[in-house]
Design an enzyme around this catalytic site. Structure first.
Site, PDB file in Angstrom:
ATOM      1  N   ASP A  44      38.814  41.900  41.535  1.00 28.15           N
ATOM      2  CA  ASP A  44      38.925  41.883  40.198  1.00 28.15           C
ATOM      3  C   ASP A  44      39.519  43.091  39.705  1.00 28.15           C
ATOM      4  OD1 ASP A  44      37.861  40.810  37.485  1.00 28.15           O
ATOM      5  OD2 ASP A  44      37.503  43.050  37.537  1.00 28.15           O
ATOM      6  N   TYR A  49      42.671  49.979  35.220  1.00 28.42           N
ATOM      7  CA  TYR A  49      42.124  50.731  36.543  1.00 28.42           C
ATOM      8  C   TYR A  49      43.158  51.454  37.327  1.00 28.42           C
ATOM      9  CZ  TYR A  49      38.395  47.113  35.859  1.00 28.42           C
ATOM     10  OH  TYR A  49      37.270  46.425  34.985  1.00 28.42           O
ATOM     11  N   LYS A  74      43.941  42.213  34.053  1.00 30.22           N
ATOM     12  CA  LYS A  74      43.621  42.353  32.706  1.00 30.22           C
ATOM     13  C   LYS A  74      44.702  42.936  31.907  1.00 30.22           C
ATOM     14  CE  LYS A  74      38.824  42.631  34.103  1.00 30.22           C
ATOM     15  NZ  LYS A  74      39.072  43.560  35.457  1.00 30.22           N
ATOM     16  N   HIS A 107      41.549  42.283  28.192  1.00 32.49           N
ATOM     17  CA  HIS A 107      40.542  43.198  28.529  1.00 32.49           C
ATOM     18  C   HIS A 107      39.413  43.664  27.416  1.00 32.49           C
ATOM     19  CE1 HIS A 107      39.791  46.820  31.674  1.00 32.49           C
ATOM     20  NE2 HIS A 107      38.716  46.450  30.998  1.00 32.49           N
TER      21      HIS A 107
END
Length: 281
Positions: A44, A49, A74, A107
């Site tokens: 994930d 990120y 996401k 997200h």
């Protein structure tokens, strides 16, 4: 790895490996490589990120067939809206170095979610994404968005652990056969949770760690858990939950720990302003 069924006739591994706040350009690639070797098959990540490229490198060099690894990413707020989301999906695929993503999520629940969701639905039809879902969507946001959807979310990724069990939201999701997926399943290393006397007692009873008891609870509740770890000991520990079973009384005792409050409340619209200031490009 055991799988759960999803509402679009696909399946998803019951526990996964999260890479939030793991740096790119080496550390994420190393952590994901270890996780895959230890048996994880759900990875994930997210555009926000900024480590998608490392995830892709680890998937490629693993030697595991692509169809056996479940990759999630996401869409970030900066790319909400129909046109921007279409571009962002392609950008994530490029960074991951993959032909498709197994799961792609909105997200956050703010901004033009309807326009973004339309782009996700088109990407499913184009074969770029297998399944789509949401993250941090409370009942308030789902009530607004669901009527505008042609394809329902397969998951709603939310903060969820024994101290914050999301019971009301889970009942709502069950009406649509949307599965709960847990971030902070271990309470973000909440010392109070990890030393709770009920959980410690169960850990002693089964010869397991408290983290394993918590993750087993998620599994038996039908919740996908996404624990984050960087040490090989914790990576290995978090997936070793399939050789024991909590009793009904054990599950009842853990359900009684619910405090009904977590670290993040998406309904607080101040979050929309704060998160909107975070730019990824």
């Amino acid at each position: 790895m055991t799988n759960f069924d999803l509402n679009d006739n696909t399946t998803i591994p019951v526990t996964g490996f999260g890479v939030f706040m793991v740096p790119n350009n080496g550390p994420t690639e190393e952590a994901v490589t270890i996780a895959l070797k230890e048996g994880y098959r759900l990875i994930d990540t997210a555009a926000a990120y900024q480590n998608e490229s490392d995830v892709g490198k680890a998937v490629k060099k693993s030697g595991i067939p692509r169809e056996d690894i479940y990759v999630t990413s996401k869409l970030w707020l900066q790319d909400y809206g129909y046109e921007a989301a279409k571009k962002a999906i392609d950008t994530s695929l490029t960074k991951l170095g993959l032909d498709y993503m197994d799961l792609y999520l909105l997200h956050q629940p703010y901004g033009d979610t309807a326009g973004a969701w339309k782009a996700l639905e088109e990407a499913v039809k184009a074969g770029k994404i297998r399944s789509i879902g949401v993250r941090n969507h409370t009942v308030k946001f789902l009530d607004k968005l669901l009527p505008k959807m042609e394809i329902l979310p397969v998951v709603n990724q939310m903060e969820c652990n024994p101290y914050f069990q999301q019971k009301e939201l889970r009942e709502y999701l069950a009406k649509y056969n949307i599965r709960m997926e847990a971030w902070y399943p271990l309470g973000h290393a909440n010392r109070q949770l990890l030393t709770d006397k009920v959980l410690v007692g169960l850990a002693e009873k089964y010869g397991k760690s408290v983290a394993q008891i918590i993750l087993r609870w998620h599994y038996q509740e039908g919740i996908i858990a996404l624990p984050k770890a960087t040490s090989i000991e914790h990576i290995r520990d978090n997936i070793s939950i399939f050789d024991f079973e909590l009793t009904d009384d054990d599950m009842t005792a853990i359900r009684a720990l619910d405090k009904g409050k977590g670290t993040h409340n998406p309904d607080n619209m101040a979050n929309a302003v704060t998160l909107g200031m975070y730019k990824i490009h």
